[in-house]
Design a protein around this motif. Structure first.
Motif, PDB file in Angstrom:
ATOM      1  N   ASP A   1      -5.455   2.073  11.155  1.00 14.54           N
ATOM      2  CA  ASP A   1      -6.753   2.483  10.622  1.00 14.54           C
ATOM      3  C   ASP A   1      -7.334   1.420   9.688  1.00 14.54           C
ATOM      4  N   GLU A   2      -6.436   0.698   8.999  1.00 10.51           N
ATOM      5  CA  GLU A   2      -6.873  -0.350   8.074  1.00 10.51           C
ATOM      6  C   GLU A   2      -7.213  -1.650   8.794  1.00 10.51           C
ATOM      7  N   GLY A   3      -7.006  -1.680  10.105  1.00 10.51           N
ATOM      8  CA  GLY A   3      -7.398  -2.840  10.890  1.00 10.51           C
ATOM      9  C   GLY A   3      -6.288  -3.805  11.250  1.00 10.51           C
ATOM     10  N   TYR A   4      -5.045  -3.503  10.889  1.00 11.16           N
ATOM     11  CA  TYR A   4      -3.948  -4.423  11.169  1.00 11.16           C
ATOM     12  C   TYR A   4      -3.450  -4.243  12.602  1.00 11.16           C
ATOM     13  N   ARG A   5      -3.117  -5.376  13.231  1.00  6.81           N
ATOM     14  CA  ARG A   5      -2.658  -5.339  14.618  1.00  6.81           C
ATOM     15  C   ARG A   5      -1.374  -6.162  14.822  1.00  6.81           C
ATOM     16  N   THR A   6      -0.901  -6.797  13.797  1.00  2.00           N
ATOM     17  CA  THR A   6       0.350  -7.563  13.880  1.00  2.00           C
ATOM     18  C   THR A   6       1.358  -6.906  12.954  1.00  2.00           C
ATOM     19  N   PHE A   7       2.497  -6.493  13.510  1.00  2.00           N
ATOM     20  CA  PHE A   7       3.451  -5.690  12.761  1.00  2.00           C
ATOM     21  C   PHE A   7       4.859  -6.284  12.808  1.00  2.00           C
ATOM     22  N   ILE A   8       5.539  -6.130  11.687  1.00  3.47           N
ATOM     23  CA  ILE A   8       6.992  -6.326  11.629  1.00  3.47           C
ATOM     24  C   ILE A   8       7.583  -4.975  11.252  1.00  3.47           C
ATOM     25  N   LEU A   9       8.527  -4.497  12.031  1.00  2.02           N
ATOM     26  CA  LEU A   9       9.182  -3.221  11.766  1.00  2.02           C
ATOM     27  C   LEU A   9      10.632  -3.471  11.373  1.00  2.02           C
TER      28      LEU A   9
ATOM     29  N   LYS B   1       0.849  -1.181   0.000  1.00  8.85           N
ATOM     30  CA  LYS B   1       0.000   0.000   0.000  1.00  8.85           C
ATOM     31  C   LYS B   1       0.890   1.239   0.000  1.00  8.85           C
ATOM     32  N   GLN B   2       0.469   2.274  -0.726  1.00  7.45           N
ATOM     33  CA  GLN B   2       1.212   3.532  -0.772  1.00  7.45           C
ATOM     34  C   GLN B   2       0.487   4.594   0.064  1.00  7.45           C
TER      35      GLN B   2
ATOM     36  N   LEU C   1       6.377   8.734  17.804  1.00  3.45           N
ATOM     37  CA  LEU C   1       5.433   8.763  18.915  1.00  3.45           C
ATOM     38  C   LEU C   1       4.482   9.956  18.809  1.00  3.45           C
ATOM     39  N   GLN C   2       4.993  11.077  18.338  1.00  2.69           N
ATOM     40  CA  GLN C   2       4.134  12.247  18.144  1.00  2.69           C
ATOM     41  C   GLN C   2       3.051  11.962  17.108  1.00  2.69           C
ATOM     42  N   ALA C   3       3.415  11.271  16.048  1.00  2.00           N
ATOM     43  CA  ALA C   3       2.432  10.933  15.012  1.00  2.00           C
ATOM     44  C   ALA C   3       1.348  10.013  15.538  1.00  2.00           C
ATOM     45  N   LEU C   4       1.655   9.283  16.609  1.00  2.00           N
ATOM     46  CA  LEU C   4       0.700   8.344  17.187  1.00  2.00           C
ATOM     47  C   LEU C   4       0.000   8.916  18.422  1.00  2.00           C
ATOM     48  N   GLY C   5       0.118  10.235  18.602  1.00  2.00           N
ATOM     49  CA  GLY C   5      -0.686  10.907  19.617  1.00  2.00           C
ATOM     50  C   GLY C   5      -0.001  11.208  20.927  1.00  2.00           C
TER      51      GLY C   5
ATOM     52  N   HIS D   1      -1.685   4.591   9.796  1.00  2.00           N
ATOM     53  CA  HIS D   1      -2.493   4.230   8.631  1.00  2.00           C
ATOM     54  C   HIS D   1      -2.834   2.739   8.658  1.00  2.00           C
ATOM     55  N   ALA D   2      -1.847   1.919   8.983  1.00  2.00           N
ATOM     56  CA  ALA D   2      -2.087   0.479   9.041  1.00  2.00           C
ATOM     57  C   ALA D   2      -3.067   0.127  10.166  1.00  2.00           C
TER      58      ALA D   2
END
Length: 386
Positions: free
Chosen positions: A123-131, A61-62, A146-150, A120-121
């Protein structure tokens, strides 16, 4: 004969898949009947997203986000084939490759865009992440993310502080009331081979700051700023990240994940090995061919060739490394099952030429290496199936 082809990218010239394809051509030039398996690799830096998405038949996704110097950039995140796991490559939003030459400055670069990708992810409903957190241009301790996440980072007047490692000293109070509640519902696997602490001579600023544009004066300032940041994080969370192994990864974002996210850390190469099923593909293999742009003593710190070789060694399969260039200290690699390392540059040439001709050079060098390694197999290979 079964040969597993598992290279990383040759940065600046070939993607991991392009490198694998060139190596495959070289093998087939030598022995057309050889059975080859192409498994493009990565170690948690650039290319990890593409490798894992391709390996699992996922998609991307872009998203337009804030780049490391504040301009808008088109970033990408991936969804793996299970349609549940989101892979975010920090370099796509906050990477050093996004900063124009001459504008690198870790005092102002921010991880805000990485936080926007996560949001964004979510918001799309994803809860499992690889960073995958390699290749960053930042030294802000993950504050921008962290600022972007509130998360609100406030100065003495109660105003939000600016972006970048140079603004961390202005933080008087961390207000976590607005921090995205969905983070608690999620899991984060951090792909990183960096074990550096956040601060000190082995910390983020001293070790990685110079390659991100920091002068010696900047390094001292940034280390002081990160110390202040870590103090404030401890006041807020009770978690001490100053000396935590891995907290210094990607300009300190490793510490932010350890303090504010339900996360665990694994070597980037091990994450990729797992998802690409490299171990399963190595069963009954006769040889592994791996490689990347530069191979030297640093390769032993968890880079792709070492990780591939370790996995192969456990199964009794030898590994040969193809490299754009070979630096000092490769003797360290032999203990991990690497038989030999070979530069693909076959004559004196300019760097631009080597980059432009990388695919051809890799193909031809591989052909010669494979011919030499399997010279006793020539009658069998030319006679029928293998």
């Amino acid at each position: 004969m079964k040969i597993v082809i598992a290279p990383d990218s040759f940065k600046g010239s070939l993607t991991a898949m392009e490198a694998a394809t060139a190596i495959d051509r070289g093998v087939k030039n030598a022995y057309p009947l050889a059975n080859t398996s192409l498994i493009p690799m990565a170690d948690g830096g650039e290319g990890t997203l593409e490798t894992l998405v391709d390996a699992t038949d996922g998609f991307t996704k872009q998203v337009q986000v804030k780049g490391p110097i504040g301009d808008k950039v088109e970033a990408t995140y991936g969804i793996l084939g299970d349609n549940k796991t989101c892979i975010i490559e920090m370099a796509s939003a906050s990477g050093i490759v996004l900063v124009p030459e001459g504008k690198l400055n870790p005092l102002i670069t921010t991880t805000f865009g990485t936080g926007e990708l996560i949001r964004h992810a979510l918001d799309e409903g994803y809860r499992t992440f690889i960073l995958a957190i390699g290749g960053s241009a930042t030294n802000d301790g993950g504050a921008g993310m962290l600022q972007a996440l509130g998360l609100h980072l406030l100065d003495e007047k109660g105003q939000s502080v600016g972006f970048g490692g140079g603004s961390l000293r202005d933080i008087h109070r961390i207000d976590a009331k607005g921090f995205d509640e969905r983070i608690k519902e999620s899991s984060f696997l951090i792909a990183s081979d960096v074990e550096n602490p956040l601060i000190g001579p082995n910390g983020a600023s001293h070790v990685f700051g110079p390659q991100k544009g920091a002068s010696q004066e900047d390094v001292a300032l940034l280390d002081s700023q990160l110390t202040h940041w870590a103090d404030k994080v401890e006041e807020t969370t009770g978690i001490q990240i100053h000396d935590k192994p891995g907290a210094g990864a990607a300009g300190g974002i490793g510490g932010a994940f350890q303090a504010f996210f339900p996360s665990r850390v694994e070597r980037g190469i091990d994450v990729v090995i797992n998802y690409t099923k490299l171990k399963e593909n190595l069963v009954e293999a006769d040889l592994v061919l791996t490689g990347e742009g530069q191979v030297d003593s640093q390769t032993a710190s968890g880079k792709t060739p070492m990780g591939v070789a370790q996995t192969a060694q456990n199964l009794g399969v030898p590994t040969i490394v193809m490299a754009g260039s070979i630096g000092p200290g490769i003797e360290l690699l032999y203990q991990f099952g690497i038989v030999s390392a070979h530069s693909i540059v076959n004559s004196p040439m300019k760097l631009e030429t080597a980059i432009k001709e990388a695919s051809f050079l890799l193909e031809k060098s591989t052909e010669q290496v494979v011919r030499s390694y399997f010279h006793n197999h020539v009658p069998q290979l030319q006679g029928g199936s293998v």
